[in-house]
Design a protein around this motif. Sequence first.
Motif, mmCIF file in Angstrom:
data_model
loop_
_atom_site.group_PDB
_atom_site.id
_atom_site.type_symbol
_atom_site.label_atom_id
_atom_site.label_comp_id
_atom_site.label_asym_id
_atom_site.label_seq_id
_atom_site.Cartn_x
_atom_site.Cartn_y
_atom_site.Cartn_z
ATOM 1 N N SER A 1 2.586 10.402 -0.004
ATOM 2 C CA SER A 1 3.119 10.168 1.337
ATOM 3 C C SER A 1 2.240 10.842 2.376
ATOM 4 C CB SER A 1 4.545 10.718 1.419
ATOM 5 O OG SER A 1 4.880 11.043 2.756
ATOM 6 N N ILE A 2 1.840 10.104 3.392
ATOM 7 C CA ILE A 2 1.025 10.676 4.459
ATOM 8 C C ILE A 2 1.805 11.742 5.226
ATOM 9 C CG2 ILE A 2 1.627 8.865 6.131
ATOM 10 C CD1 ILE A 2 -1.746 10.760 5.856
ATOM 11 N N ARG A 3 3.104 11.567 5.378
ATOM 12 C CA ARG A 3 3.907 12.561 6.099
ATOM 13 C C ARG A 3 3.938 13.895 5.355
ATOM 14 N NH1 ARG A 3 5.618 7.784 6.490
ATOM 15 N NH2 ARG A 3 6.687 7.861 4.488
ATOM 16 N N LYS A 4 4.181 13.822 4.070
ATOM 17 C CA LYS A 4 4.198 15.030 3.250
ATOM 18 C C LYS A 4 2.820 15.707 3.288
ATOM 19 C CE LYS A 4 6.512 14.556 -0.562
ATOM 20 N NZ LYS A 4 7.725 15.382 -0.328
ATOM 21 N N LEU A 5 1.771 14.901 3.210
ATOM 22 C CA LEU A 5 0.408 15.431 3.176
ATOM 23 C C LEU A 5 0.020 16.066 4.511
ATOM 24 C CD1 LEU A 5 -2.120 15.761 1.490
ATOM 25 C CD2 LEU A 5 -2.821 13.468 2.179
ATOM 26 N N GLU B 1 10.588 13.518 6.410
ATOM 27 C CA GLU B 1 10.309 12.879 5.131
ATOM 28 C C GLU B 1 11.596 12.190 4.660
ATOM 29 O OE1 GLU B 1 8.428 15.729 2.503
ATOM 30 O OE2 GLU B 1 7.204 16.506 4.146
ATOM 31 N N TYR B 2 11.485 10.973 4.195
ATOM 32 C CA TYR B 2 12.642 10.110 3.967
ATOM 33 C C TYR B 2 13.221 10.284 2.564
ATOM 34 C CZ TYR B 2 11.484 7.945 8.399
ATOM 35 O OH TYR B 2 11.243 7.741 9.737
ATOM 36 N N ASP B 3 14.497 10.622 2.528
ATOM 37 C CA ASP B 3 15.191 10.910 1.271
ATOM 38 C C ASP B 3 15.688 9.621 0.616
ATOM 39 O OD1 ASP B 3 16.591 12.015 -0.815
ATOM 40 O OD2 ASP B 3 18.331 12.546 0.415
ATOM 41 N N THR B 4 14.773 8.917 -0.038
ATOM 42 C CA THR B 4 15.148 7.657 -0.698
ATOM 43 C C THR B 4 16.033 7.898 -1.920
ATOM 44 O OG1 THR B 4 13.041 7.776 -1.881
ATOM 45 C CG2 THR B 4 13.124 6.342 0.044
ATOM 46 N N ARG C 1 0.838 -1.204 0.000
ATOM 47 C CA ARG C 1 0.000 0.000 0.000
ATOM 48 C C ARG C 1 0.877 1.259 0.000
ATOM 49 N NH1 ARG C 1 -5.289 -0.414 3.769
ATOM 50 N NH2 ARG C 1 -5.011 1.821 3.468
ATOM 51 N N ASP C 2 1.945 1.223 -0.765
ATOM 52 C CA ASP C 2 2.943 2.303 -0.730
ATOM 53 C C ASP C 2 3.560 2.460 -2.118
ATOM 54 O OD1 ASP C 2 4.154 -0.145 -0.788
ATOM 55 O OD2 ASP C 2 5.429 0.168 0.951
ATOM 56 N N LEU C 3 2.710 2.703 -3.110
ATOM 57 C CA LEU C 3 3.151 2.630 -4.506
ATOM 58 C C LEU C 3 3.845 3.920 -4.954
ATOM 59 C CD1 LEU C 3 0.087 0.742 -6.043
ATOM 60 C CD2 LEU C 3 2.167 -0.172 -4.979
ATOM 61 N N ARG C 4 5.006 4.166 -4.373
ATOM 62 C CA ARG C 4 5.827 5.324 -4.730
ATOM 63 C C ARG C 4 7.266 5.025 -4.299
ATOM 64 N NH1 ARG C 4 3.697 5.847 0.088
ATOM 65 N NH2 ARG C 4 5.077 6.593 1.748
ATOM 66 N N LEU C 5 8.201 5.671 -4.959
ATOM 67 C CA LEU C 5 9.603 5.549 -4.570
ATOM 68 C C LEU C 5 10.002 6.623 -3.561
ATOM 69 C CD1 LEU C 5 11.270 4.859 -8.057
ATOM 70 C CD2 LEU C 5 10.743 3.207 -6.257
ATOM 71 N N GLU C 6 9.314 7.772 -3.589
ATOM 72 C CA GLU C 6 9.687 8.908 -2.755
ATOM 73 C C GLU C 6 9.102 8.764 -1.340
ATOM 74 O OE1 GLU C 6 8.024 9.183 -5.687
ATOM 75 O OE2 GLU C 6 9.810 9.550 -6.915
ATOM 76 N N ASP C 7 9.873 9.190 -0.349
ATOM 77 C CA ASP C 7 9.430 9.219 1.050
ATOM 78 C C ASP C 7 8.731 7.916 1.437
ATOM 79 O OD1 ASP C 7 9.021 10.171 3.621
ATOM 80 O OD2 ASP C 7 7.218 11.285 3.093
ATOM 81 N N ASN C 8 9.419 6.821 1.207
ATOM 82 C CA ASN C 8 8.891 5.485 1.505
ATOM 83 C C ASN C 8 9.801 4.884 2.583
ATOM 84 O OD1 ASN C 8 8.519 2.596 1.378
ATOM 85 N ND2 ASN C 8 7.494 2.891 -0.592
ATOM 86 N N VAL C 9 9.256 4.690 3.785
ATOM 87 C CA VAL C 9 10.099 4.387 4.949
ATOM 88 C C VAL C 9 10.869 3.071 4.788
ATOM 89 C CG1 VAL C 9 10.169 4.054 7.442
ATOM 90 C CG2 VAL C 9 8.533 5.665 6.454
ATOM 91 N N ALA C 10 10.142 1.979 4.519
ATOM 92 C CA ALA C 10 10.826 0.683 4.415
ATOM 93 C C ALA C 10 11.802 0.666 3.244
ATOM 94 C CB ALA C 10 9.801 -0.443 4.272
ATOM 95 N N LEU C 11 11.451 1.322 2.148
ATOM 96 C CA LEU C 11 12.353 1.387 1.003
ATOM 97 C C LEU C 11 13.615 2.170 1.366
ATOM 98 C CD1 LEU C 11 13.009 0.857 -1.948
ATOM 99 C CD2 LEU C 11 11.694 2.922 -2.534
ATOM 100 N N PHE C 12 13.453 3.254 2.101
ATOM 101 C CA PHE C 12 14.603 4.045 2.562
ATOM 102 C C PHE C 12 15.591 3.173 3.330
ATOM 103 C CE2 PHE C 12 16.502 6.489 6.077
ATOM 104 C CZ PHE C 12 17.181 7.474 5.375
ATOM 105 N N HIS C 13 15.055 2.342 4.232
ATOM 106 C CA HIS C 13 15.932 1.467 5.022
ATOM 107 C C HIS C 13 16.487 0.316 4.181
ATOM 108 C CE1 HIS C 13 15.364 3.434 8.871
ATOM 109 N NE2 HIS C 13 14.074 3.543 8.597
ATOM 110 N N ALA C 14 15.679 -0.209 3.279
ATOM 111 C CA ALA C 14 16.150 -1.309 2.426
ATOM 112 C C ALA C 14 17.327 -0.870 1.564
ATOM 113 C CB ALA C 14 15.010 -1.801 1.542
#
Length: 431
Positions: A238-242, A170-173, A13-26
């Motif tokens: 992103s909910i954080r950005k919103l 906001e996560y800088d992926t 439920r996170d269909l974006r590359l930007e500001d994506n928490v788990a993707l940032f850590h991955a």
Amino acid sequence: MDKQQVTIFWFRRDLRLEDNVALFHALQSKYPVIPLFIFDTDILNSLSKNDARVGFIHESLQKINAQLNAIGSSLLIKNGTTTSVWESLFQEFSISEVFFNKDYEPYAVKRDLAIEALAKVNNAACFSFKDQVVFEELEITKSDGLPYTIYTPYKNKWLEKYRSMAPLVEYDTKSYFSNFCKSNFYFLTLQQIDFEESNIKVIPHNLTQISNYHETRDFPAIDSTSYLSPHLRFGTVSIRKLVNWAARKNDVFLSELIWREFFMQILFSFPKVVSHNFKSAYDGIQWRNNEEDFKRWCTGTTGYPMVDAGMRQLNETGYMHNRVRMVVASFLCKHLLINWQWGEAYFAEKLLDYDLSANVGNWQWAAGTGCDAAPYFRVFNPDIQLKKFDEKGIYIRKWIPEFDLGYGKPMVDHAFARDRAIATYKAGILK
């Protein structure tokens, strides 16, 4: 030759590359990252073959894949049950780590536990993160640690906690995109997952509408809707950005975002609400559940213009204005005495922004059987709602072109239906 060790990031439920928490850590893993999406047949098999939401997911994945292609990577798409897909992935790749963002719905929780167990068997570490909400699970609780079941104190606590940490990080992926696996995976077409294009499309969101939200939100004829809800549902924003943006622009819109998280924590804490009343005292209500009446409601032929316009808008576009949603839901439960579950299921089939927690929460609110719900004796008068919020009939004429040709009579008299509903509820409330 040994396979190269990889990390897999699993989109849901996170269909974006930007500001994506788990993707940032991955992307900070020491292994190259393969981005994955699974078309889950356990979900898809219950949908019509031209479901617009599947088309929107596929379109969103195409955009992600194009972004990945630009940096020499690609999206791995699989189709099947999640367990069978992951079993094959552990055979195909040497997976050291799996990253994903949390999902709080009962089905998703059970699914994720199964995949975590499978990863453990295959010696892969699993990491999950909060992404689709600002505050999850039991981060907002009463002083005794129990979940809130009334919105206003929940909102006040939510705002207090948010303001203590605002603006949200906001996560800088993008800084780590070079860590994506260099790949050229085949991109499955809609037809290859046994679906087809729908005539119904998700409208791009429009944040410029939010500044006047408090003034225009109740008037369906004014096209002041942000159209954000499907994008929030599938995480293309992103909910954080919103939230950071809404907190600066409009408190009323921010309150709507907090309602979303309130219903999510209700579902997490009280999963019975998926199929049962939050207030069990209402289990004794004797619903009429007349199938012919339900059909007229579904097709927008009740004789009440506000109700019919809303249902026709839903059937034709997958959207319905929020004020109108309250009117049509109240009408089904109170005027027709049809169980809220029937309406919830119909909305689940039709709404582009269908979200289990919000749908169940709002339907039980309208029926009077949920937490912090409208009292059972509050019965919306659809004609008064029409006069207050569409006085010139602009909205109803858009969806009911035959309105001025002599519209049909209401299928049930309001005063009669109101008295019947109140009596039925009063008789059905368990002591």
